[in-house]
Design an enzyme around this catalytic site. Sequence first.
Site, PDB file in Angstrom:
ATOM      1  N   ARG A   1       0.847  -1.196   0.000  1.00 18.80           N
ATOM      2  CA  ARG A   1       0.000   0.000   0.000  1.00 18.80           C
ATOM      3  C   ARG A   1       0.878   1.240   0.000  1.00 18.80           C
ATOM      4  O   ARG A   1       1.828   1.339   0.773  1.00 18.80           O
ATOM      5  CB  ARG A   1      -0.924   0.005   1.219  1.00 18.80           C
ATOM      6  CG  ARG A   1      -1.943  -1.128   1.186  1.00 18.80           C
ATOM      7  CD  ARG A   1      -2.926  -1.060   2.336  1.00 18.80           C
ATOM      8  NE  ARG A   1      -3.777  -2.246   2.349  1.00 18.80           N
ATOM      9  CZ  ARG A   1      -4.677  -2.510   3.300  1.00 18.80           C
ATOM     10  NH1 ARG A   1      -4.838  -1.672   4.307  1.00 18.80           N
ATOM     11  NH2 ARG A   1      -5.396  -3.610   3.235  1.00 18.80           N
TER      12      ARG A   1
ATOM     13  N   ARG B   1       2.414   1.727  10.409  1.00 15.38           N
ATOM     14  CA  ARG B   1       1.899   2.038   9.060  1.00 15.38           C
ATOM     15  C   ARG B   1       3.045   1.926   8.069  1.00 15.38           C
ATOM     16  O   ARG B   1       3.888   2.819   7.980  1.00 15.38           O
ATOM     17  CB  ARG B   1       1.277   3.438   9.035  1.00 15.38           C
ATOM     18  CG  ARG B   1       0.415   3.720   7.805  1.00 15.38           C
ATOM     19  CD  ARG B   1      -0.178   5.115   7.864  1.00 15.38           C
ATOM     20  NE  ARG B   1      -1.017   5.293   9.019  1.00 15.38           N
ATOM     21  CZ  ARG B   1      -2.308   4.944   9.104  1.00 15.38           C
ATOM     22  NH1 ARG B   1      -2.897   4.409   8.041  1.00 15.38           N
ATOM     23  NH2 ARG B   1      -3.002   5.131  10.196  1.00 15.38           N
TER      24      ARG B   1
ATOM     25  N   GLU C   1      -6.037  -0.281  15.699  1.00 13.20           N
ATOM     26  CA  GLU C   1      -6.753  -1.221  14.825  1.00 13.20           C
ATOM     27  C   GLU C   1      -5.827  -2.296  14.278  1.00 13.20           C
ATOM     28  O   GLU C   1      -4.746  -2.006  13.763  1.00 13.20           O
ATOM     29  CB  GLU C   1      -7.391  -0.465  13.665  1.00 13.20           C
ATOM     30  CG  GLU C   1      -8.149  -1.361  12.693  1.00 13.20           C
ATOM     31  CD  GLU C   1      -8.404  -0.710  11.352  1.00 13.20           C
ATOM     32  OE1 GLU C   1      -8.400  -1.431  10.343  1.00 13.20           O
ATOM     33  OE2 GLU C   1      -8.573   0.528  11.312  1.00 13.20           O
TER      34      GLU C   1
ATOM     35  N   SER D   1     -10.309  -5.723  10.506  1.00 16.58           N
ATOM     36  CA  SER D   1     -11.595  -5.170  10.074  1.00 16.58           C
ATOM     37  C   SER D   1     -12.443  -6.295   9.502  1.00 16.58           C
ATOM     38  O   SER D   1     -11.995  -7.009   8.603  1.00 16.58           O
ATOM     39  CB  SER D   1     -11.404  -4.088   9.005  1.00 16.58           C
ATOM     40  OG  SER D   1     -10.873  -2.915   9.578  1.00 16.58           O
TER      41      SER D   1
ATOM     42  N   ARG E   1       2.313  -5.142  11.924  1.00 15.36           N
ATOM     43  CA  ARG E   1       1.586  -4.346  12.922  1.00 15.36           C
ATOM     44  C   ARG E   1       1.303  -5.150  14.188  1.00 15.36           C
ATOM     45  O   ARG E   1       1.398  -4.631  15.295  1.00 15.36           O
ATOM     46  CB  ARG E   1       0.281  -3.799  12.341  1.00 15.36           C
ATOM     47  CG  ARG E   1      -0.452  -2.908  13.329  1.00 15.36           C
ATOM     48  CD  ARG E   1      -1.721  -2.290  12.757  1.00 15.36           C
ATOM     49  NE  ARG E   1      -1.429  -1.302  11.733  1.00 15.36           N
ATOM     50  CZ  ARG E   1      -2.339  -0.470  11.225  1.00 15.36           C
ATOM     51  NH1 ARG E   1      -3.597  -0.528  11.661  1.00 15.36           N
ATOM     52  NH2 ARG E   1      -2.009   0.390  10.300  1.00 15.36           N
TER      53      ARG E   1
END
Length: 426
Positions: A260, A275, A349, A352, A390
Amino acid sequence: MIDLHDLRERPEEYQRACEIKGVKFVVADFLKLDAEYRKARSDFETMRASQNAVSKEIPKLAGAEKEAKLAEMKGLAEKLKEATMALKDLEDSWTKQQLLIPSIPLPQVPVGKDDSQNIFHHAWGEVPAPSFEVRDHIRLGKELDLFDIERGVKIAGTRSYFLKGDGMRLQHAVMSLALDLLHKSGYTLMDPPHIVNWNAMMGTSYFPGGEEMAYHLDQRDEGYYLIGTSEVPVASFHADEILTLEELPKRYAGYSPCYRREAGAYGKDTAGLYRVHQFYKVEQVVLCRADTDESMKMHMELLGNAEKLMQLMELPYRVVDVCTGDMGQGQVYKHDIEAWMPSRKAYGETHSCSSFYDFQARRLNTRYKDSSGKNVFCYTLNNTLIASPRILIPLLENHQNADGTVTIPKALRPYMGGQEVIAPKR
């Protein structure tokens, strides 16, 4: 993609979905375009039918009557040529506009502007309150020689890193535990393509709108992209297929590296592993029949799998109901799992869980034959089972000890050769 028949019947509800999801789209303007396109298509079909009728008459005619019909044919051909071009322009606009319309969230979804208005659902585990100075994952990584961010940046630019030694082994252990959990639960494990075409990105609703987040290959492979999640190739696996009712639900687990660009995240979470541009993920993907109860059952199963893994790793976490402003265009229901991260003094987070109903399946043209023999679009769902590096943040920070070592959770030890502790190299 939404059901146009439903849009025409409930335009006000779709306009409200745009507003509460923060999507700038005017449904009334699209409906005008929709009416114009349908009329143009009807007129085109009428002209083509007339042309076909005249062409059948001509061989039976002679003399002046035949000349008149030939002239009429020539005129119709010119009109059809103009109508074809006009219809194509309208159809292109009509198709592109459809891809911008969001789905309607379920009634129980909280209305909010962004993730700050997500609603607490439940939590598991106790947040640790150590009596010693807590090291953040960056310091632990350096002292235990688990990763090297500086050299990663030197080689590959910002948000890059090297995992090394026990850091790499810990990530591999986490991924192996995750894959074993899903394998034992009956999921089909997949190592999917890491490069996909535009249709796969569009079909899973990452395009249009998410192009800035994706790595686009160069002019030699113009229409191809690196995946940001294995959801893209795995959910596209049955594109343009008609499944049988008996083979549903389909339970898949995609394991892959993910890429990403993190466009728009300038200055945000720049330190450490939170990130980054490249990471590994095990993604759960489900295709089920078009039934709201079945979809909710699968949603809770996916969420439960992720919670089970967090509990095996002995990580405190909470689950939140995601509000409308923090939902994607196609999502109708969503939960996030957030792990406690001591250095942030907050939950962050890590997962999801999303239900799409038939939004993705319409784009991908993935259907099944129901009991009456009718072709019906599937419902799709997905949820992260684990993403690393992460997840290494809460793993290292929550399991650290006063002497600077890190205790490896019992569930991970078999994947690390029985090792119980990560300690500094002597």
